[in-house]
Structure formats: C-alpha cells, structure tokens
Design a protein around this motif. Structure first.
Motif, short mmCIF file in Angstrom:
data_model
loop_
_atom_site.label_atom_id
_atom_site.label_comp_id
_atom_site.label_asym_id
_atom_site.label_seq_id
_atom_site.Cartn_x
_atom_site.Cartn_y
_atom_site.Cartn_z
N SER A 22 0.85 -1.17 0.00
CA SER A 22 0.00 0.00 0.00
C SER A 22 0.89 1.23 0.00
O SER A 22 1.88 1.29 0.73
CB SER A 22 -0.89 -0.04 1.24
N ASN A 52 -7.46 2.48 -2.88
CA ASN A 52 -8.13 2.08 -1.65
C ASN A 52 -8.83 3.24 -0.95
O ASN A 52 -9.87 3.06 -0.33
CB ASN A 52 -7.12 1.47 -0.67
N LYS A 53 -8.23 4.43 -1.03
CA LYS A 53 -8.78 5.58 -0.32
C LYS A 53 -8.40 6.87 -1.04
O LYS A 53 -7.27 7.00 -1.52
CB LYS A 53 -8.24 5.61 1.11
N THR A 66 -4.41 6.62 -1.37
CA THR A 66 -3.77 5.38 -0.94
C THR A 66 -4.16 4.31 -1.93
O THR A 66 -5.35 4.14 -2.25
CB THR A 66 -4.23 5.00 0.49
N PHE A 67 -3.16 3.58 -2.44
CA PHE A 67 -3.41 2.60 -3.48
C PHE A 67 -2.48 1.41 -3.36
O PHE A 67 -1.45 1.48 -2.68
CB PHE A 67 -3.28 3.24 -4.87
N ASP A 68 -2.82 0.34 -4.03
CA ASP A 68 -2.02 -0.87 -4.10
C ASP A 68 -1.03 -0.69 -5.26
O ASP A 68 -1.44 -0.64 -6.42
CB ASP A 68 -2.93 -2.07 -4.34
#
Length: 92
Positions: A22, A52-53, A66-68
C-alpha cells in the motif's frame, strides 16, 4: 525433480501479491476552482483499479490517495485526473 520444480514455481507465482504494498501519495491539483471540483477529481481517481482511499481538499488543492502499488501507479492516478480535466502533479 520436475514435481519439486513445479511446486516451487507455483509457490513463487502465489507469493507475487505479497510483494505489492500500500502506498500513499499527495497529488497537487491546482485546477480545482470551485467547491464542486473535488467531487469530480475523487470520482476519477476512485475509478482507477487498486485505489483504496481518496481524500480531496479544495482548500489545499490536493488529493491524498492510498493505493495498491501492484495494481496501479502514481502516473496512472495523474492520468485519471488529467482525463477528467484536472491535470495534477506529484507533490514532494
């Protein structure tokens, strides 16, 4: 020996998602000129696979994402905002 090699290869493939992490970046989005702009920016970023956010601030003219990092990149996020009409840059 072939069976052992096959099991090793399968284990290595299965472990690949564990390498992804993340990541959080801050994008500067100076083109947001009204209080409604953050909704468009957030929607565009949210559509990117792996996100993700997303928190978008009109006052700061920025998006905290926020990401993978195994599924997307900061470059893809900037492309998404640009495609929505809000070019962005990575904040340092």
């Amino acid at each position: 020996m072939k069976k052992m090699l096959s099991l090793f290869a399968l284990a290595a493939i299965a472990a690949v998602p564990a390498w992804a992490a993340s990541q959080t970046v801050i994008l500067s989005v100076p083109g947001m000129t009204c209080a409604a702009c953050p909704f468009t920016v957030k929607k565009a970023i949210s559509k990117v696979a792996g996100v993700n956010k997303v928190d978008v601030s009109y006052e700061k003219r920025e998006a905290v994402v926020t990401f993978d990092d195994g599924k997307t990149s900061a470059q893809a996020l900037m492309q998404a905002t640009g495609n929505a009409g809000y070019p962005s840059t990575l904040k340092k």
